[in-house]
Scaffold this active site. Structure first.
Site, PDB file in Angstrom:
ATOM      1  N   CYS A  51      17.160 -32.902 -25.198  1.00 25.32           N
ATOM      2  CA  CYS A  51      18.459 -32.294 -24.852  1.00 25.32           C
ATOM      3  C   CYS A  51      19.430 -33.211 -24.096  1.00 25.32           C
ATOM      4  O   CYS A  51      20.590 -33.315 -24.502  1.00 25.32           O
ATOM      5  CB  CYS A  51      18.291 -30.987 -24.101  1.00 25.32           C
ATOM      6  SG  CYS A  51      16.622 -30.405 -23.935  1.00 25.32           S
ATOM      7  N   ARG A  80       4.818 -35.698 -22.641  1.00 26.00           N
ATOM      8  CA  ARG A  80       4.717 -34.822 -21.466  1.00 26.00           C
ATOM      9  C   ARG A  80       3.385 -35.064 -20.782  1.00 26.00           C
ATOM     10  O   ARG A  80       2.351 -35.155 -21.448  1.00 26.00           O
ATOM     11  CB  ARG A  80       4.826 -33.331 -21.871  1.00 26.00           C
ATOM     12  CG  ARG A  80       6.222 -32.983 -22.352  1.00 26.00           C
ATOM     13  CD  ARG A  80       6.433 -31.500 -22.568  1.00 26.00           C
ATOM     14  NE  ARG A  80       7.717 -31.302 -23.231  1.00 26.00           N
ATOM     15  CZ  ARG A  80       8.171 -30.153 -23.696  1.00 26.00           C
ATOM     16  NH1 ARG A  80       7.441 -29.059 -23.551  1.00 26.00           N
ATOM     17  NH2 ARG A  80       9.351 -30.068 -24.288  1.00 26.00           N
ATOM     18  N   GLN A  98       8.904 -32.766 -31.955  1.00 23.58           N
ATOM     19  CA  GLN A  98       9.483 -31.450 -32.282  1.00 23.58           C
ATOM     20  C   GLN A  98      10.426 -31.600 -33.471  1.00 23.58           C
ATOM     21  O   GLN A  98      11.014 -32.663 -33.663  1.00 23.58           O
ATOM     22  CB  GLN A  98      10.311 -30.917 -31.104  1.00 23.58           C
ATOM     23  CG  GLN A  98       9.503 -30.604 -29.868  1.00 23.58           C
ATOM     24  CD  GLN A  98      10.388 -30.199 -28.682  1.00 23.58           C
ATOM     25  OE1 GLN A  98      11.609 -30.332 -28.723  1.00 23.58           O
ATOM     26  NE2 GLN A  98       9.752 -29.730 -27.635  1.00 23.58           N
ATOM     27  N   ASP A 100      13.355 -30.772 -33.575  1.00 24.52           N
ATOM     28  CA  ASP A 100      14.257 -30.302 -32.532  1.00 24.52           C
ATOM     29  C   ASP A 100      15.710 -30.249 -32.994  1.00 24.52           C
ATOM     30  O   ASP A 100      16.135 -31.027 -33.846  1.00 24.52           O
ATOM     31  CB  ASP A 100      14.143 -31.266 -31.348  1.00 24.52           C
ATOM     32  CG  ASP A 100      14.639 -30.651 -30.059  1.00 24.52           C
ATOM     33  OD1 ASP A 100      14.913 -29.439 -30.051  1.00 24.52           O
ATOM     34  OD2 ASP A 100      14.744 -31.386 -29.061  1.00 24.52           O
ATOM     35  N   HIS A 102      19.822 -29.181 -31.297  1.00 27.31           N
ATOM     36  CA  HIS A 102      20.694 -28.614 -30.268  1.00 27.31           C
ATOM     37  C   HIS A 102      22.029 -28.287 -30.898  1.00 27.31           C
ATOM     38  O   HIS A 102      22.624 -29.128 -31.575  1.00 27.31           O
ATOM     39  CB  HIS A 102      20.846 -29.595 -29.104  1.00 27.31           C
ATOM     40  CG  HIS A 102      19.566 -29.775 -28.348  1.00 27.31           C
ATOM     41  ND1 HIS A 102      18.715 -30.823 -28.581  1.00 27.31           N
ATOM     42  CD2 HIS A 102      18.972 -28.986 -27.418  1.00 27.31           C
ATOM     43  CE1 HIS A 102      17.649 -30.686 -27.797  1.00 27.31           C
ATOM     44  NE2 HIS A 102      17.775 -29.583 -27.082  1.00 27.31           N
ATOM     45  N   LYS A 186      14.819 -17.744 -23.260  1.00 32.76           N
ATOM     46  CA  LYS A 186      14.524 -18.119 -24.643  1.00 32.76           C
ATOM     47  C   LYS A 186      13.814 -17.027 -25.414  1.00 32.76           C
ATOM     48  O   LYS A 186      13.192 -16.136 -24.828  1.00 32.76           O
ATOM     49  CB  LYS A 186      13.711 -19.418 -24.680  1.00 32.76           C
ATOM     50  CG  LYS A 186      12.489 -19.424 -23.796  1.00 32.76           C
ATOM     51  CD  LYS A 186      11.990 -20.865 -23.588  1.00 32.76           C
ATOM     52  CE  LYS A 186      10.679 -20.899 -22.852  1.00 32.76           C
ATOM     53  NZ  LYS A 186       9.522 -21.325 -23.539  1.00 32.76           N
ATOM     54  N   HIS A 232      19.146 -24.473 -27.838  1.00 31.73           N
ATOM     55  CA  HIS A 232      18.030 -25.380 -28.162  1.00 31.73           C
ATOM     56  C   HIS A 232      17.175 -24.637 -29.175  1.00 31.73           C
ATOM     57  O   HIS A 232      16.854 -23.467 -28.958  1.00 31.73           O
ATOM     58  CB  HIS A 232      17.118 -25.638 -26.963  1.00 31.73           C
ATOM     59  CG  HIS A 232      17.813 -26.094 -25.715  1.00 31.73           C
ATOM     60  ND1 HIS A 232      17.481 -27.265 -25.094  1.00 31.73           N
ATOM     61  CD2 HIS A 232      18.791 -25.529 -24.964  1.00 31.73           C
ATOM     62  CE1 HIS A 232      18.225 -27.406 -23.994  1.00 31.73           C
ATOM     63  NE2 HIS A 232      19.024 -26.357 -23.892  1.00 31.73           N
TER      64      HIS A 232
HETATM   65  C1  TSB Z   1      13.490 -26.735 -28.455  1.00 28.38           C
HETATM   66  N1  TSB Z   1      14.300 -28.512 -25.197  1.00 28.38           N
HETATM   67  C2  TSB Z   1      13.648 -27.551 -26.039  1.00 28.38           C
HETATM   68  C3  TSB Z   1      13.894 -27.888 -27.502  1.00 28.38           C
HETATM   69  O1  TSB Z   1      15.278 -28.170 -27.729  1.00 28.38           O
HETATM   70  C4  TSB Z   1      12.133 -27.580 -25.709  1.00 28.38           C
HETATM   71  O2  TSB Z   1      11.581 -28.651 -25.487  1.00 28.38           O
HETATM   72  N2  TSB Z   1      11.492 -26.406 -25.718  1.00 28.38           N
HETATM   73  S1  TSB Z   1       9.922 -26.244 -25.392  1.00 28.38           S
HETATM   74  O3  TSB Z   1       9.576 -26.907 -24.182  1.00 28.38           O
HETATM   75  O4  TSB Z   1       9.644 -24.815 -25.451  1.00 28.38           O
HETATM   76  O5  TSB Z   1       9.133 -26.930 -26.556  1.00 28.38           O
HETATM   77  C5  TSB Z   1       9.347 -26.552 -27.898  1.00 28.38           C
HETATM   78  C6  TSB Z   1       8.053 -26.487 -28.686  1.00 28.38           C
HETATM   79  O6  TSB Z   1       7.348 -27.737 -28.612  1.00 28.38           O
HETATM   80  C7  TSB Z   1       7.066 -25.461 -28.154  1.00 28.38           C
HETATM   81  O7  TSB Z   1       7.374 -24.173 -28.629  1.00 28.38           O
HETATM   82  C8  TSB Z   1       5.736 -25.980 -28.715  1.00 28.38           C
HETATM   83  O8  TSB Z   1       5.542 -25.496 -30.046  1.00 28.38           O
HETATM   84  C9  TSB Z   1       5.954 -27.481 -28.758  1.00 28.38           C
HETATM   85  N3  TSB Z   1       5.230 -28.148 -27.646  1.00 28.38           N
HETATM   86  C10 TSB Z   1       5.568 -28.106 -26.333  1.00 28.38           C
HETATM   87  N4  TSB Z   1       4.685 -28.817 -25.594  1.00 28.38           N
HETATM   88  C11 TSB Z   1       3.762 -29.305 -26.472  1.00 28.38           C
HETATM   89  C12 TSB Z   1       2.577 -30.123 -26.326  1.00 28.38           C
HETATM   90  N5  TSB Z   1       2.172 -30.581 -25.137  1.00 28.38           N
HETATM   91  N6  TSB Z   1       1.848 -30.428 -27.439  1.00 28.38           N
HETATM   92  C13 TSB Z   1       2.251 -29.981 -28.661  1.00 28.38           C
HETATM   93  N7  TSB Z   1       3.354 -29.228 -28.857  1.00 28.38           N
HETATM   94  C14 TSB Z   1       4.102 -28.884 -27.771  1.00 28.38           C
HETATM   95 ZN    ZN Z   2      16.284 -28.871 -25.845  1.00 24.99          ZN
END
Ligand code: TSB
Ligand code: ZN
Length: 325
Positions: A51, A80, A98, A100, A102, A186, A232
């Site tokens: 983001c 992460r 992701q 992803d 926005h 969300k 997002h």
């Molecule tokens: C959707 N900033 C938002 C993005 O724009 C975001 O990061 N959202 S999130 O934190 O909810 O993450 C989105 C998705 O990433 C989650 O629904 C999950 O399916 C996946 N995800 C999150 N953390 C992990 C992880 N550690 N390992 C695998 N997939 C993950």
């Molecule tokens: Zn985001």
């Protein structure tokens, strides 16, 4: 088809940017710090989300209302610092990708954009892929967490908008109090694994905070600058978790079109040179490779499969069994 422009954004940013986005204050524990070898000893952070990078792309140019909704997508690697005890197969990893996106839009465009996101989610989870015994997905409204940023009234408004959209959708949903992102509430989409454990896959999030922190603006019809709103969204969630769920739900048997091993050519009598040669020709045909002129690229709209050959001198039944595993 859904109007996204794909971008590739950097993996590391200065600590300053993460302070501006609020990640340093509210998401630090989940982030990896990076340090350069320069004398300035700048501190950087490996991105856990796209983001802030997308906010910079938006801010790079003077934006007008007729550019909105501006939709950016990104398949970057994200990192992460998940607790080691929380790591699990492909569903929770420290590096993932992701699908992803926005969306930068006006307040009037929010409902339409959210509905488009939910439509894509529905297509993905009820038409293309189905998970678990009782096929389907569940939706949850995740609300303000303890470590939220921004104004309480703005949060209440954002939560009401999402609730209204869920009610209008006519679908069943649950409240998941306090589980929103630090920047906004969300709608989380979950599917169950074969043990009945629910995993968050898709997510659609409403954010009034990042536009404020990055001072994003667009010029409206009346020539005044306004703040856009950010949505997002990820439909698979992450490719890794999605693949993990897909493998779990079909016990490793992929849908044919997705299977990395779609066909095995098995010559019955491997002692017969001619039969083995014909089998190799067939393999090339299945792979879409033209033997006569291997310099020709495979046409995009041609048929080609992920095919292999097993011409080992083993019984046919044995080789079939091996191919099926
Ligand atoms: C959707 N900033 C938002 C993005 O724009 C975001 O990061 N959202 S999130 O934190 O909810 O993450 C989105 C998705 O990433 C989650 O629904 C999950 O399916 C996946 N995800 C999150 N953390 C992990 C992880 N550690 N390992 C695998 N997939 C993950
Ligand atoms: Zn985001």
């Amino acid at each position: 088809k859904y109007g996204f422009q794909e971008v590739i954004t950097p993996l590391i940013y200065r600590k300053l940017l993460w302070e501006q986005s609020g990640h340093w204050e509210n998401y630090k524990e989940d982030m990896f710090r990076v340090e350069g070898h320069d004398t300035l000893k700048q501190e950087y952070g490996l991105k856990p989300m796209n983001c802030p990078g997308h906010c910079l792309v938006f801010k790079r140019f003077d934006r007008s209302y007729n550019e909105l909704p501006l939709r950016l997508s990104d398949f970057s690697a994200l990192h992460r610092n998940e607790a080691s005890g929380a790591l699990s197969g492909l569903t929770r990893v420290r590096k993932f990708h992701q699908d992803d996106g926005h969306i930068f839009c006006t307040p009037e465009q929010v409902e339409q954009e959210m509905n488009q996101c939910l439509k894509l989610v529905d297509m993905c989870y009820s038409k293309i892929f189905t998970f678990g015994e009782e096929a389907g997905y569940s939706m949850e409204l995740s609300t303000r967490p303890d470590n939220y940023i921004g104004d309480l009234n703005v949060w209440n408004h954002a939560e009401n908008v999402l609730q209204e959209i869920l009610e209008k959708s006519g679908k069943i949903w649950k409240l998941n109090e306090g589980d929103g992102a630090f920047y906004g509430p969300k709608i989380d989409i979950k599917v169950k694994d074969h043990n009945g454990k629910a995993h968050q896959v898709a997510t659609v999030q409403l954010d009034f905070q990042l536009p404020e922190r990055f001072e994003l603006r667009y010029k409206d019809k009346d020539n005044n600058y306004k703040r856009p709103i950010v949505i997002h969204r990820a439909v698979f969630g992450s490719v890794e978790r999605f693949m993990g769920m897909l493998m779990d739900s079909n016990q490793g048997k992929w849908p044919f079109w997705l299977n990395p091993r779609q066909a095995m050519v098995i010559p019955v009598n491997t002692k017969k040179i001619e039969q083995v040669r014909v089998s190799h020709d067939l393999l090339m045909k299945l792979r879409g490779i033209d033997n006569d002129d291997s310099a020709t690229p495979v046409a995009l709209n041609s048929f080609h499969f992920n095919a292999d050959i097993d011409d080992r001198a083993e019984p046919v039944g044995y080789r079939i069994k091996d191919a099926l595993i």
